[in-house]
Design a protein around this motif. Structure first.
Motif, PDB file in Angstrom:
ATOM      1  N   ASP A   1     -14.629  -0.649 -25.070  1.00 24.00           N
ATOM      2  CA  ASP A   1     -14.072  -1.867 -24.483  1.00 24.00           C
ATOM      3  C   ASP A   1     -13.724  -1.689 -23.005  1.00 24.00           C
ATOM      4  OD1 ASP A   1     -11.937  -0.191 -24.705  1.00 24.00           O
ATOM      5  OD2 ASP A   1     -10.680  -1.545 -25.888  1.00 24.00           O
ATOM      6  N   ASP A  59     -13.689  -2.070 -19.220  1.00 22.68           N
ATOM      7  CA  ASP A  59     -14.104  -3.215 -18.416  1.00 22.68           C
ATOM      8  C   ASP A  59     -13.783  -3.027 -16.932  1.00 22.68           C
ATOM      9  OD1 ASP A  59     -11.372  -3.428 -18.391  1.00 22.68           O
ATOM     10  OD2 ASP A  59     -11.294  -5.498 -19.130  1.00 22.68           O
ATOM     11  N   ARG A 110     -20.065  -6.105 -16.998  1.00 20.59           N
ATOM     12  CA  ARG A 110     -18.652  -6.381 -17.262  1.00 20.59           C
ATOM     13  C   ARG A 110     -17.758  -5.473 -16.409  1.00 20.59           C
ATOM     14  NH1 ARG A 110     -18.514  -4.862 -22.482  1.00 20.59           N
ATOM     15  NH2 ARG A 110     -17.564  -2.828 -22.094  1.00 20.59           N
ATOM     16  N   ILE A 111     -18.100  -4.198 -16.366  1.00 21.71           N
ATOM     17  CA  ILE A 111     -17.303  -3.229 -15.614  1.00 21.71           C
ATOM     18  C   ILE A 111     -17.348  -3.518 -14.124  1.00 21.71           C
ATOM     19  CG2 ILE A 111     -17.159  -0.789 -14.966  1.00 21.71           C
ATOM     20  CD1 ILE A 111     -18.235  -0.191 -17.857  1.00 21.71           C
TER      21      ILE A 111
END
Length: 265
Positions: free
Chosen positions: A58, A60, A179-180
């Motif tokens: 998860d 991010d 996303r990151i």
């Protein structure tokens, strides 16, 4: 998070962080030929989250990637002094890590590092092709993007690209990386603390149209023991375009790094 990694050799730890999208093979390909000439080092090559065989989970942000790298160091190295090498985005992370652990990092090596984080703000040269060998372009397969960054279009550079760069690009988690990248800046800027006085190496490509070389000059006051080298006929894949000169610079850097009295050659 446990990062997938490759460990080679025994001795003083060397942590090598690859750039954005490829995997550990970017670093093993260019560094292992050098370290075969230098005994007494344990090289650690992790895949960063979302790249290679390390899942993003998860995560991010770059802060999340840094946390995974920090945990990897604690797990694999502990409080033992180590050498730190970073390429491109890995160089950005390396600068952040050395700011956190300046006394533990024996020496810092940066290969075509990200200096100015956002591409639109960088001072960049035009992409140029300065060497081309007959038959290389004709040998490319459909979809191969070797020419996107290549300044040297030689059979040797293409072979290194195919073994060191392309495999990582093919398996990267692009959705996770997108996303990151929305939170790409580290919360704590790498050079926000005191100068790092360990032996350092900053090597850049004169024709690097990705991270450039001019922005890195501004980092020198923070690294008073740094050799700053800009190599002509070299782009963002400098290590495969000027391997002999790259190897000489890394070897010289290794000779400058203290190793706690261990006899290394």
């Amino acid at each position: 998070m446990t990062l997938h990694h490759v460990s080679v050799g025994d001795g003083v730890p060397v942590l090598a962080l690859h750039g954005w999208t490829p995997d550990h093979r970017l670093m093993t390909g260019c560094l292992e030929p050098i370290f075969t000439q230098h005994t007494g080092y344990r090289r650690l090559y992790p895949d960063l989250p979302g790249m290679g065989q390390s899942p993003a989970g998860d995560i991010d942000s770059s802060d999340g990637i840094m946390a995974a790298v920090r945990a990897f160091v604690d797990e694999q190295i502990g409080d033992e002094p180590f050498l730190l090498i970073g390429e491109s985005y890995g160089g950005y992370l390396a600068r952040g890590l050395v700011a956190e652990r300046p006394r533990q990092v024996l020496g810092l090596g940066l290969i075509c590092p990200v200096g100015t984080l956002w591409h639109k703000d960088r001072v960049l040269p035009e992409h140029a092709v300065l060497r081309t060998e007959p038959g290389v372009l004709e040998s490319l397969t459909e979809g191969e993007d070797f020419t996107d960054l290549a300044v040297v279009q030689s059979a040797a550079a293409l072979a290194a690209y195919r073994s060191d760069v392309a495999p990582g690009l093919a398996i990267a988690d692009t959705a996770a990386l997108e996303r990151i990248q929305k939170n790409w800046a580290l919360t704590t800027a790498p050079e926000s603390g005191p100068p790092y006085d360990g032996p350092s190496l900053i090597v850049c490509g004169r024709q690097d149209a990705v991270t450039g070389y001019e922005d890195l000059w501004g980092l020198l006051p923070h690294y008073p023991r740094a050799t700053y080298a800009v190599l002509d006929v070299a782009g963002h894949n400098l290590q495969i375009e000027q391997p002999a000169l790259f190897g000489a610079l890394v070897s010289e850097w290794l000779q400058r790094v203290p190793t706690g009295g261990r006899q290394l050659v």
